[in-house]
Structures are given as C-alpha cells and as structure tokens.
Design an enzyme around this catalytic site. Structure first.
Site, PDB file in Angstrom:
ATOM      1  N   ALA A 184       0.729  -1.124   0.429  1.00  0.00           N
ATOM      2  CA  ALA A 184       0.238  -0.181  -0.053  1.00  0.00           C
ATOM      3  C   ALA A 184       0.707   1.537   0.128  1.00  0.00           C
ATOM      4  O   ALA A 184       0.350   2.472  -0.313  1.00  0.00           O
ATOM      5  CB  ALA A 184      -0.621   0.135   1.123  1.00  0.00           C
ATOM      6  N   GLU A 186       2.580   1.885  -1.997  1.00  0.00           N
ATOM      7  CA  GLU A 186       3.242   2.219  -3.458  1.00  0.00           C
ATOM      8  C   GLU A 186       1.980   2.535  -3.897  1.00  0.00           C
ATOM      9  O   GLU A 186       1.668   2.460  -4.697  1.00  0.00           O
ATOM     10  CB  GLU A 186       3.191   0.997  -4.426  1.00  0.00           C
ATOM     11  CG  GLU A 186       4.663   0.092  -3.723  1.00  0.00           C
ATOM     12  CD  GLU A 186       5.214  -0.734  -3.869  1.00  0.00           C
ATOM     13  OE1 GLU A 186       4.211  -1.704  -4.621  1.00  0.00           O
ATOM     14  OE2 GLU A 186       5.842  -1.828  -3.202  1.00  0.00           O
ATOM     15  N   ARG A 227       1.788  -0.274   5.253  1.00  0.00           N
ATOM     16  CA  ARG A 227       3.276  -1.126   3.803  1.00  0.00           C
ATOM     17  C   ARG A 227       2.822  -2.757   4.351  1.00  0.00           C
ATOM     18  O   ARG A 227       2.493  -3.184   3.176  1.00  0.00           O
ATOM     19  CB  ARG A 227       4.280  -0.526   4.748  1.00  0.00           C
ATOM     20  CG  ARG A 227       5.519  -2.159   3.935  1.00  0.00           C
ATOM     21  CD  ARG A 227       5.642  -1.750   3.030  1.00  0.00           C
ATOM     22  NE  ARG A 227       6.620  -2.731   2.285  1.00  0.00           N
ATOM     23  CZ  ARG A 227       5.877  -3.959   2.101  1.00  0.00           C
ATOM     24  NH1 ARG A 227       5.192  -4.294   3.038  1.00  0.00           N
ATOM     25  NH2 ARG A 227       7.329  -4.039   1.634  1.00  0.00           N
ATOM     26  N   ASN A 246       2.618  -9.668  -0.187  1.00  0.00           N
ATOM     27  CA  ASN A 246       3.267 -10.084  -1.513  1.00  0.00           C
ATOM     28  C   ASN A 246       4.779 -10.835  -1.191  1.00  0.00           C
ATOM     29  O   ASN A 246       4.893 -11.136  -1.870  1.00  0.00           O
ATOM     30  CB  ASN A 246       3.417  -9.199  -2.920  1.00  0.00           C
ATOM     31  CG  ASN A 246       4.030  -9.585  -4.097  1.00  0.00           C
ATOM     32  OD1 ASN A 246       3.308 -10.340  -4.490  1.00  0.00           O
ATOM     33  ND2 ASN A 246       5.224  -8.969  -4.858  1.00  0.00           N
ATOM     34  N   ARG A 247       4.480 -11.795  -0.034  1.00  0.00           N
ATOM     35  CA  ARG A 247       5.039 -13.335   0.121  1.00  0.00           C
ATOM     36  C   ARG A 247       4.693 -13.813   0.828  1.00  0.00           C
ATOM     37  O   ARG A 247       4.791 -14.897   1.101  1.00  0.00           O
ATOM     38  CB  ARG A 247       6.564 -12.840   1.393  1.00  0.00           C
ATOM     39  CG  ARG A 247       7.336 -11.262   1.043  1.00  0.00           C
ATOM     40  CD  ARG A 247       8.428 -12.248  -0.611  1.00  0.00           C
ATOM     41  NE  ARG A 247       9.542 -10.914  -1.589  1.00  0.00           N
ATOM     42  CZ  ARG A 247       8.848  -9.916  -1.357  1.00  0.00           C
ATOM     43  NH1 ARG A 247       7.815 -10.066  -2.455  1.00  0.00           N
ATOM     44  NH2 ARG A 247       9.784  -8.689  -1.470  1.00  0.00           N
ATOM     45  N   HIS A 299       3.144  -2.931  -9.136  1.00  0.00           N
ATOM     46  CA  HIS A 299       3.700  -2.239  -7.810  1.00  0.00           C
ATOM     47  C   HIS A 299       4.656  -0.872  -8.320  1.00  0.00           C
ATOM     48  O   HIS A 299       4.556  -0.549  -9.560  1.00  0.00           O
ATOM     49  CB  HIS A 299       4.617  -3.566  -7.305  1.00  0.00           C
ATOM     50  CG  HIS A 299       4.285  -4.671  -6.587  1.00  0.00           C
ATOM     51  ND1 HIS A 299       4.031  -4.479  -5.228  1.00  0.00           N
ATOM     52  CD2 HIS A 299       3.707  -5.690  -7.444  1.00  0.00           C
ATOM     53  CE1 HIS A 299       3.466  -5.527  -5.230  1.00  0.00           C
ATOM     54  NE2 HIS A 299       3.257  -6.087  -6.040  1.00  0.00           N
ATOM     55  N   SER A 300       5.330  -0.532  -7.511  1.00  0.00           N
ATOM     56  CA  SER A 300       6.607   0.658  -7.595  1.00  0.00           C
ATOM     57  C   SER A 300       7.203   0.375  -6.707  1.00  0.00           C
ATOM     58  O   SER A 300       7.333   0.321  -5.407  1.00  0.00           O
ATOM     59  CB  SER A 300       5.767   2.059  -8.151  1.00  0.00           C
ATOM     60  OG  SER A 300       5.543   2.756  -6.052  1.00  0.00           O
ATOM     61  N   TYR A 353      15.560  -9.362  -7.290  1.00  0.00           N
ATOM     62  CA  TYR A 353      16.237 -10.152  -6.281  1.00  0.00           C
ATOM     63  C   TYR A 353      15.421 -10.729  -6.268  1.00  0.00           C
ATOM     64  O   TYR A 353      14.614 -11.150  -6.578  1.00  0.00           O
ATOM     65  CB  TYR A 353      16.088  -9.016  -4.960  1.00  0.00           C
ATOM     66  CG  TYR A 353      14.879  -8.016  -4.470  1.00  0.00           C
ATOM     67  CD1 TYR A 353      13.581  -9.746  -4.408  1.00  0.00           C
ATOM     68  CD2 TYR A 353      14.687  -7.040  -4.843  1.00  0.00           C
ATOM     69  CE1 TYR A 353      12.339  -8.820  -3.993  1.00  0.00           C
ATOM     70  CE2 TYR A 353      13.393  -6.220  -4.763  1.00  0.00           C
ATOM     71  CZ  TYR A 353      12.434  -7.353  -3.987  1.00  0.00           C
ATOM     72  OH  TYR A 353      11.245  -6.789  -4.583  1.00  0.00           O
ATOM     73  N   GLU A 375       6.635  -2.768 -12.181  1.00  0.00           N
ATOM     74  CA  GLU A 375       7.139  -1.759 -11.117  1.00  0.00           C
ATOM     75  C   GLU A 375       7.028  -0.028 -11.706  1.00  0.00           C
ATOM     76  O   GLU A 375       7.537  -0.456 -13.262  1.00  0.00           O
ATOM     77  CB  GLU A 375       8.169  -1.976 -10.626  1.00  0.00           C
ATOM     78  CG  GLU A 375       8.802  -3.364  -9.811  1.00  0.00           C
ATOM     79  CD  GLU A 375       8.315  -3.350  -8.607  1.00  0.00           C
ATOM     80  OE1 GLU A 375       7.649  -2.045  -8.139  1.00  0.00           O
ATOM     81  OE2 GLU A 375       8.362  -4.478  -7.962  1.00  0.00           O
TER      82      GLU A 375
END
Length: 418
Positions: A184, A186, A227, A246-247, A299-300, A353, A375
C-alpha cells in the site's frame, strides 16, 4: 534541500501520518548506497534480512543508487558493513521525524489544490475509491459488475470490477486480471488501476474499442493504508501488525527473500494465505483460471516488467513471457518522460532480487500463461511521486497494458484454435 516529494515518500512508508506521532521515528535516517554490481546488491539484500533495514529503492548497479532507512540502533553496524564491502554511501535524510513534520505542512498545502481534479489524477482515499467503484457499476450496468470479495481484516469491503461487453459469458475471450496496492505504500499504483477502468468504461476511444470487445477484464484496487497488511495475531506477536502480502502466496513459501522477524517488511506470515487480501486474489485466479491469460500485479517503483520465478527457475514459456513483457515495456517507453529510465524486462530474481510467495509466481504456478509484476516509475521521488506526474504515469502505463493485452489475446486465440 529535501523536497516535498521526499516528504510524501516518507509518509507513504509508515503506519501513521498523524501530526504529533512522528517522534517515534526520531533518530531514523535514510542513506544512499552506490551499487557497482550484483555482489553489492547481494550485500544490501542480506542486510535487509539481517538488520531489518527498510530498503526504499533497491537501485541498479551503475544506474541509480539504493535508498535505505535505518534505525538509530542499527545505523553504526549498517554503515560498518557497507564499509567492509567497499560500498560508497552518503546521508540522504538525517532525521525522519523532522522530515515528517515538514511533510505535514507541505501536504496540507498540497491538499488544498486537489479540487476540480479527476479521481485518478490524485491519491484518493479508500472512501473515494469505494464510491467510484459503486458509481461506475451503477452507471454502466451493461458492461460492469461490482463484486465484493469479502472483508479485510479490519472489516472494510475489498471490491473489484468485472468489465465485459458479453457479461463474462464468452469463453472465447481471454481475461486480463490487474490488481494494485498490494504494497500500500506504493500509492501511485492505485491511480493506474482507476485510470484503466476509466479508459475501458468511461472514455473508450475508437482505437481501443477492441480491448473491450475482445477481452474481459478484472480490476481490483486492493486499497489499504499501510505497508503491510493490518492483521493481528497476539498468539504470534504483540509487537507488530500484518505481513508482507506479496510474500504470502503458496509458491515456494518462506524460502527466499523473506525474514523470520515478525516486524520485518518481508515477513511472509506463519502460513501461506493467512491474509484475506491474498486469499481473494487466489480465489479470483482459480475461479477464472481457464480464461485468465494475463495477470498484472502492479507495484512501484523501478521501471521493471518482471516474471517468475523468484528463485531464478524459469517457466517453460519464458520466451513468450519475455515477448509480451517486452511489448509492454516498449509501449510505455515510447510515451515516457525524457528523465525516466527505460523499462528493464526479465526474471524477477535475475533482474532485481530473490523472492518467494509472490503473487506473480503464484499466478504462473496455477496456470496463468502471462503473469507479471509491473514496477512503475518513481523518478527520483521514491514510492510516492508528485501528483503532477500521476497523469503521465497513467497514460504511459495504459499504453503498456493495451499492448500486452492485444499480444496476449493473440496467444490465447492461437492456443484455443489448435
């Protein structure tokens, strides 16, 4: 001199923007780190896990510096580790709390200029987004269906739109699924999702009518204010809220790119799909898996189009994945601002990554042919770009979405004609 936009970026990264509460960030500092190669990226990645530092910008070797926020307790060890590895660094923000106070004053002035602007040209509130989705569904019932996936942990409805010229009944049409603000902080991802709705429903231009006639759409702005997710489990920890959504997907869960620290921004949760937001995305994917041709998890920031897998294993259709991703990136680059970086296309592990449990990887795992993380640009401003850039990002990203939709549709029709 730190600009208003840095302050806006700071506000997007924390759990409160209420005046009088900034003192909890007293002593937090932000440091720029110059990256020479992938080895430097690995050092920064390990420090994120080891020390729990908050990486605002992962950077790119020889292209742009990383930005890292560090607590007062960890700053000496963090800088020592950088020095041991010969990594140049510099102080970007000396005290986050002070920057917060300046942000409050600047933000108040900015809000006064928000009148008479379109919703997707600003950073809307949850209430504004909810009202927009309700209005669109009411005004365009022949092509729009509003779906309430269910409540968030805090009880707020998580809604999305199904957009179709054939009531989602034409199985010869592929489905394009787009969601935003899974992270959030982003914030610029949300206007992009709303602008996509606008271009498909409210302002369908002649050159883009094929996108509605030939493709069905699911657009889900997962609007939250934090976040991490806002779940709380006292049996696990009483210190921190939520997990990294996102994990939290069930793909290579809790294996790479995660932290066991309950308070880390990369903490994946105790089990996969512990969060209602990730379960709703999962359910949409599985319910429509026969037709979802492309899933775009927005995302960003960083100017990337990324695909799986986060452990560096490449999907069997990697050539086609790269083909569609490259078309998306090229379409955006054709409309980008001169100062913006060109989009980088590639595997998420190799280009950025390692990660596990991501939405992008889960989409690929369950059978979505084209599953991506997009992104968006941050320019030099990080997670929250200036409002005057939002329309630019909306328009250029729309071009990328349109290009990827058309190409993915060709792949879908070729597959179904065999």
């Amino acid at each position: 001199m730190i600009s208003l936009l840095i302050f806006l970026c700071i506000a997007a990264l924390f759990n409160t923007v209420t005046a009088g509460k900034h003192d909890i960030y007293s002593g937090y500092s932000v440091h720029g780190v110059q990256l020479r190669d992938r080895a430097d990226q690995k050092v920064l990645y390990d420090l994120q896990i080891e020390l729990g530092v908050d990486v605002w910008d992962h950077g790119a070797p020889g292209v742009n510096d990383a930005l890292v926020m560090v607590t007062q307790e960890n700053v000496a060890e963090f800088l020592e580790k950088l020095d041991e590895n010969g990594m140049n660094h510099y102080l970007q923000i000396s005290d986050v709390a002070t920057a917060f106070e300046r942000y409050d004053r600047e933000l108040s002035s900015w809000k006064q200029s928000r009148t008479n602007r379109m919703l997707f040209d600003n950073y809307p509130t949850y209430e504004e987004v909810d009202a927009y989705l309700e209005r669109i569904a009411a005004e365009y019932p022949n092509i729009v269906t509003l779906v309430n996936a269910g409540p968030s942990f805090e009880g707020r409805p998580v809604k999305y739109l199904k957009i179709s010229s054939s009531y989602f009944n034409d199985t010869y049409k592929p489905v394009y699924f787009l969601d935003a603000t899974m992270h959030a902080r982003e914030w610029v991802t949300l206007p992009v999702a709303l602008y996509t709705i606008h271009r498909l429903v409210e302002n369908p231009r002649d050159q883009d009518r094929d996108l509605l006639e030939n493709i069905d759409w699911i657009i889900m702005p997962i609007e939250r204010l934090w976040r991490r997710t806002r779940s709380f489990n006292a049996s696990v920890t009483t210190e921190c809220w939520g997990v990294d959504a996102n994990r939290n997907f069930d793909v290579n869960f809790n294996t790479i790119g995660v932290s066991s620290d309950f308070c880390s921004n990369t903490y994946p949760g105790q089990v996969a799909f512990s969060e209602p937001e990730t379960r709703y995305v999962r359910d949409i994917l599985l319910e429509n898996i026969d037709r979802i041709q492309l899933y775009l998890n927005v995302h960003s920031h960083g100017n990337y189009v990324l695909f799986g897998y986060g452990n560096a294993t490449l999907p069997t259709n990697v050539v086609q994945l790269h083909h569609v991703a490259a078309a998306m990136g090229a379409a955006i680059d054709a409309r980008k601002l001169p100062q913006a970086r060109y989009y980088l296309i590639g595997n998420s592990n190799m280009a950025l990554y390692g990660s596990s449990g991501s939405a992008q990887d889960y989409g690929q795992l369950v059978g979505v042919p084209f599953s991506y993380t997009l992104e968006l640009p941050g320019y030099t401003y990080g997670f929250l770009v200036p409002p005057q850039y939002i329309n630019q990002i909306n328009m250029e990203t729309w071009e990328g979405i349109a290009a990827s939709a058309r190409l993915a549709n060709l792949y879908y029709r070729a597959r179904n004609s065999n």
